[in-house]
Design an enzyme around this catalytic site. Sequence first.
Site, PDB file in Angstrom:
ATOM      1  N   HIS A 176     -15.008  43.789  44.169  1.00 53.10           N
ATOM      2  CA  HIS A 176     -14.661  43.589  46.172  1.00 53.10           C
ATOM      3  C   HIS A 176     -13.990  42.459  46.413  1.00 53.10           C
ATOM      4  CE1 HIS A 176     -18.082  40.637  47.062  1.00 53.10           C
ATOM      5  NE2 HIS A 176     -18.171  41.425  46.227  1.00 53.10           N
TER       6      HIS A 176
ATOM      7  N   ASP B 205     -18.627  34.975  44.925  1.00 49.72           N
ATOM      8  CA  ASP B 205     -18.825  37.043  45.249  1.00 49.72           C
ATOM      9  C   ASP B 205     -18.029  37.034  46.067  1.00 49.72           C
ATOM     10  OD1 ASP B 205     -19.901  39.285  45.938  1.00 49.72           O
ATOM     11  OD2 ASP B 205     -21.489  38.166  46.401  1.00 49.72           O
TER      12      ASP B 205
ATOM     13  N   GLU C 191     -17.981  45.890  50.885  1.00 54.35           N
ATOM     14  CA  GLU C 191     -18.490  46.082  49.485  1.00 54.35           C
ATOM     15  C   GLU C 191     -19.822  45.513  49.916  1.00 54.35           C
ATOM     16  OE1 GLU C 191     -20.789  45.357  46.077  1.00 54.35           O
ATOM     17  OE2 GLU C 191     -20.424  43.556  48.007  1.00 54.35           O
ATOM     18  N   GLU C 192     -20.098  44.800  50.633  1.00 54.36           N
ATOM     19  CA  GLU C 192     -20.899  43.988  51.303  1.00 54.36           C
ATOM     20  C   GLU C 192     -21.910  44.398  52.645  1.00 54.36           C
ATOM     21  OE1 GLU C 192     -22.281  42.108  49.431  1.00 54.36           O
ATOM     22  OE2 GLU C 192     -20.562  40.413  48.424  1.00 54.36           O
TER      23      GLU C 192
ATOM     24  N   ASP D 172     -17.567  42.124  39.482  1.00 52.23           N
ATOM     25  CA  ASP D 172     -18.249  41.613  41.010  1.00 52.23           C
ATOM     26  C   ASP D 172     -19.009  40.315  40.004  1.00 52.23           C
ATOM     27  OD1 ASP D 172     -19.719  40.403  42.817  1.00 52.23           O
ATOM     28  OD2 ASP D 172     -20.074  42.661  42.880  1.00 52.23           O
TER      29      ASP D 172
ATOM     30  N   HIS E  17     -24.263  34.177  48.776  1.00 50.49           N
ATOM     31  CA  HIS E  17     -24.538  34.254  49.528  1.00 50.49           C
ATOM     32  C   HIS E  17     -24.330  33.530  50.639  1.00 50.49           C
ATOM     33  CE1 HIS E  17     -24.965  39.324  48.888  1.00 50.49           C
ATOM     34  NE2 HIS E  17     -23.700  38.969  48.195  1.00 50.49           N
TER      35      HIS E  17
END
Length: 480
Positions: A126, A138, A172-173, A201, A288
Amino acid sequence: MLSRPAALTLIVSATLLLAGAGLAIPAAAAPPVTLTPVLAAAPDIAVANVQAHLTQLGSIASSNGGTRRSGTAGYTASVAYIKGKLQAAGYTVAEQTCTSCTYRANNLIADWPGGPSDQITMLGAHLDSVAAGPGINDNGSGSATLLENALVLAQQNPTMSRHVRFAWWAGEEQGLQGSAFYANALSTTQRGQIKAYYNFDMVGSPNGGYFINHITSTAAAPMKAYWDSLGLQPEENTEGAGRSDDYSFERVGIPTSGYAAGASAKKTSAQASKWGGTANSAYDSCYHQACDTTANISATVLNRAADGVASTIWATSVGGTTTPPPTGCTGAQLLTNPGFESGATGWTGTTGAIGQWSSQGQAAHGGTYSAWLLGYGSTHTESLSQSVTIPAGCSATLTFWVHVDSAETTTTSAYDKLTVTAGSTTLATLSNLNKATGYAQKSYSLSAFAGQSVTLKFTGTEDSSLQTSFVLDDAAVQIS
Ligand code: DTR
Ligand code: ZN
Ligand code: ZN
């Protein structure tokens, strides 16, 4: 150690093999081992190049409000960066708009031309980040790993046993949206053609581990084999199960695997013992968050993932044997009287064009005879032709030498032409624009005519004024 062609099995001694791996075993103790050779070794992926892509993704985030969230300008710029590199390398690249995504954005799909189109290895990552940060681990890490692998595959250009397709996913998130849009849209036939989907990922986590999705599966075998070869003792990716884009493929029945280095879960002391790093700390303490920058990467972990991707691409999709040409192909030259030294023999058409022209100012390339088509300065058509039969399974190349001299002065208009055809196929058109002092050699493949008889023909057409002469010599149809 996978799917090597049995026809190329070699018997080699264990001593030899293990010596190559840096281990010494006395020759006397070595039993014979049956192995097949790795036809082409997977290349080493330079982690510095992967990191350079991460730097670019970091800059893209910085100039776009610190995020590459799907649907933002940072995401679009990320797509453009990867797409540009792939197109320059020769990929067939498509953007697929995810119309069912929360934020309208495009998946990027890149096909490496070659390999059987019904046997596909697919690898994806992603490309979007969360809104809170630049998303370098990420998932710039997976995105950059695949980009660099795609570029190295293109640069190496090996014979492909499978078709390879790369994907960078949107959304994706927001819940695997881009990959689900793609996978759900595949027909049953298309799903069957994708022999495995590999997901990447978070493959550079700063306190990372070595996790493999579905580690005991057939699809995972080449990924596991590579990390096993480094002595890494990889584990199942339980933390990430069902949480990334491989799940979209799994749900439609496609075998999946992938690498991951871990997210917010904590490294155990057993893992720290075998992998290094800090026990009781998150694999990625910036998961994140805004601190998921280029500083949030372990180059060691990233390097091992990138090399394992190459190893997996090569094990699953590179090699295959090219059928050797029949021995009857070797060496033969098929034209009769290829240098015109026997006059008209073997040639049909304007055979009066074949002669000894040196006293008229047109020297032969070799010997004393050549074929002088046109040179009148008035409307004329002349031709010479000869048929050849190219044996099945052979490659064939037509070569000849040509001297073009012309009274035409234009540098833009082809008034007088020489067309070279094989059957109904035009191999080349030369003209007054090719005028030059001396001879030039031309070469065209005839391999498409293997197993056929084909008439090779040189046809000259001259317009009403200003002569152009096409002097041909020392032709050959060489098979191999
Ligand atoms: N898809 C990841 C979610 C994720 C959570 N844990 C892991 C572990 C390994 C890989 C991925 C993940 C995300 O993008 O947030
Ligand atoms: Zn995430
Ligand atoms: Zn992720």
